[in-house]
Enzyme design. Structure first.
Site, PDB file in Angstrom:
ATOM      1  N   PRO A 167       0.825  -1.218   0.000  1.00 61.16           N
ATOM      2  CA  PRO A 167       0.000   0.000   0.000  1.00 61.16           C
ATOM      3  C   PRO A 167       0.852   1.258   0.000  1.00 61.16           C
ATOM      4  CG  PRO A 167      -0.907  -1.611   1.517  1.00 61.16           C
ATOM      5  CD  PRO A 167       0.409  -2.169   1.047  1.00 61.16           C
ATOM      6  N   CYS A 168       0.337   2.279  -0.680  1.00 65.09           N
ATOM      7  CA  CYS A 168       1.175   3.443  -0.971  1.00 65.09           C
ATOM      8  C   CYS A 168       0.406   4.749  -0.822  1.00 65.09           C
ATOM      9  CB  CYS A 168       1.694   3.331  -2.400  1.00 65.09           C
ATOM     10  SG  CYS A 168       0.366   3.011  -3.600  1.00 65.09           S
ATOM     11  N   GLN A 169      -0.632   4.792   0.045  1.00 60.39           N
ATOM     12  CA  GLN A 169      -1.470   5.985   0.113  1.00 60.39           C
ATOM     13  C   GLN A 169      -0.684   7.249   0.433  1.00 60.39           C
ATOM     14  OE1 GLN A 169      -2.260   3.021   1.240  1.00 60.39           O
ATOM     15  NE2 GLN A 169      -4.432   2.567   0.945  1.00 60.39           N
TER      16      GLN A 169
ATOM     17  N   LEU B 216       2.189   8.003  -0.634  1.00 55.99           N
ATOM     18  CA  LEU B 216       3.033   8.407  -1.760  1.00 55.99           C
ATOM     19  C   LEU B 216       2.216   8.897  -2.948  1.00 55.99           C
ATOM     20  CD1 LEU B 216       5.470   5.341  -1.736  1.00 55.99           C
ATOM     21  CD2 LEU B 216       5.754   7.525  -0.555  1.00 55.99           C
TER      22      LEU B 216
ATOM     23  N   ASN C 246       4.260   0.352  -7.674  1.00 55.11           N
ATOM     24  CA  ASN C 246       3.864   1.439  -6.795  1.00 55.11           C
ATOM     25  C   ASN C 246       3.370   2.605  -7.633  1.00 55.11           C
ATOM     26  OD1 ASN C 246       3.962   3.227  -4.276  1.00 55.11           O
ATOM     27  ND2 ASN C 246       4.858   1.318  -3.526  1.00 55.11           N
TER      28      ASN C 246
END
Length: 438
Positions: A101-103, A105, A140
């Site tokens: 998960p990359c919220q 970024l 990502n």
């Protein structure tokens, strides 16, 4: 089940979600040994579609490589003899794929490099180091390459060096539209290879919006209309108000594009090395309807294709001759390591011909999921799984490059696979966890 040959690559999918990376990896010539995620519903859906691998529900920020090995060996559905592999198969992984998960970024999120969920990028690399596959692929958001996220990227490169892996540089952003997906989605793809292995190459585009203006050897990217127009209107079926499936006996779709034929498994696609599936093409799935008021339908009807609806409805309307914008997932708020993070529901685009938002199946068509694949029966979870996933055709192109670097021949299985337990498609988290552990 029986697998034709033990010579295909073996992979694990960490932070598997609904499985877009996994389907692409299978199409690229790999068998799924393990899929892991913290959310039982996602693991359950993945296990329904790929029941020959182990589905493990775990917090990957806390789990170790040994935990994953034990979880794989405890799974009752995996046929180790049929796979032609020994019980230590997770010690001989060809590849680990994953999309932590990359919220923090994302340009669509809060743009917070200190978001606790960004730490999962480091945990992905930690697990790669503990599992020691030959190759690893992390996807990502494009925001990872922005200056504000440079500390995260620098830490990633340093960690890769520490665990004995090289990174293919320069790191590239890949566009789904360049690989036959009718969606303007971009993802950062980071390719790692263990020291001593052959370096993989990034895949080069196979499609273009206008091949005549770029490269005559590229195929034309299919449009929204080519992706959707053979599907029936879900609003014609009363049953889809309470269910996500309905039989289509007697329905004639008329013209079916080559893109749709491929997703139905009816095209001669030499690049698809996945297992044939036992499924019912007369069953329309992932198509629960959304109720709209007459006023809302009127607004959608008046919205020109390619424009956004006004009057309080900030939704884009698909254009039949163009491409879908990035399908977003939304997120579930909660507490991560003692810190509260917010969640939201992402908007769905309006159908190009019909005055309603698209169904999950229509979104899956725009994402290049095969028609035999099913996501969670609820619209909220189904769209989360869809929007968080890598389009399978993009993942396939990446997997082919890993297969080539690994020295594996392209091998297409002949045995057809049946899906898993359909209860997994409807299960709430606790029930999904119980079904996976049964």
């Amino acid at each position: 089940m029986t697998v034709t040959s033990p010579r295909r690559g073996v992979f694990a999918d960490l932070f598997c979600g609904g499985g877009g990376l996994s389907y692409g990896a299978e199409q690229g010539g790999f068998d799924c040994a393990l899929a892991a995620d913290i959310e039982p519903q996602h693991v359950g859906v993945h296990h329904y579609n790929m029941p020959y691998g182990a589905g493990v529900v775990t917090d990957l920020g806390q789990a170790t490589g040994d935990d994953l090995r034990r979880g794989a060996l405890r799974a009752t559905d995996i046929d180790l003899i049929g796979l032609g592999r020994n019980p230590e198969m997770l010690t001989k992984l060809t590849a680990v794929f994953g999309g932590p998960p990359c919220q923090g970024l994302s340009n669509m999120g809060r743009k917070d490099p200190s978001d606790i969920r960004n730490d999962l990028v480091d945990h992905f690399l930690r697990l790669v180091g503990e599992l020691q596959p030959r190759y690893a692929v992390m996807e990502n958001v494009p925001g990872l390459l922005e200056a504000r996220n440079r500390p995260v990227l620098d830490g990633l490169l340093e960690r890769a060096h520490q665990i004995g892996f090289n990174v293919v540089t320069p790191i590239r952003t890949l566009r789904a539209i360049d690989f036959g997906v009718p969606q303007t989605r971009e993802r950062i793809i980071i390719m790692l290879y263990r020291r001593g292995e052959n370096a993989p190459a990034y895949p080069e585009p196979t499609h273009a919006v206008d091949p005549n203006g770029s490269d005559l050897f590229l195929r034309r990217t299919p449009t929204v209309a080519e992706a959707l127009d053979d599907l029936p209107d879900a609003d014609l079926f009363e049953a889809l108000l309470t269910s996500d499936e309905v039989r289509l006996d007697g329905f004639d779709p008329g013209y079916i594009s080559s893109y749709a034929l491929g997703l139905k498994g009816l095209a001669n696609d030499v690049d698809d090395l996945s297992y044939p599936r036992l499924w019912d093409p007369q069953l329309l799935t992932c198509s629960m309807r959304t109720r709209h008021s007459d006023k809302t339908r009127g607004i959608y009807e008046r919205t020109p294709p390619g424009k956004s609806a006004g009057e309080g409805h900030n939704l884009p309307r698909l254009h039949p001759d163009r491409y879908s914008p990035t399908l977003r997932a939304g997120s579930v708020g909660g507490t991560y390591d003692g810190r509260r993070v917010s969640g939201h529901t992402a908007p769905r685009p309006i159908h190009h011909r019909l005055p309603r938002v698209i169904t999950v199946r229509e979104g899956m068509r725009l994402h290049s999921y095969p028609d035999h694949v099913r996501l969670h029966a609820t619209k909220f979870q189904g769209f989360r799984e869809l929007g968080n996933s890598v389009p399978p055709l993009l993942a396939r192109a990446i997997a082919h490059q890993i297969r080539i670097a690994a020295g594996l021949a392209p091998e297409k299985p002949t045995d057809a696979l049946a899906p898993g337990n359909p209860e997994l498609l409807l299960a709430e988290p606790r029930a999904a966890h119980a079904l996976l552990a049964a």
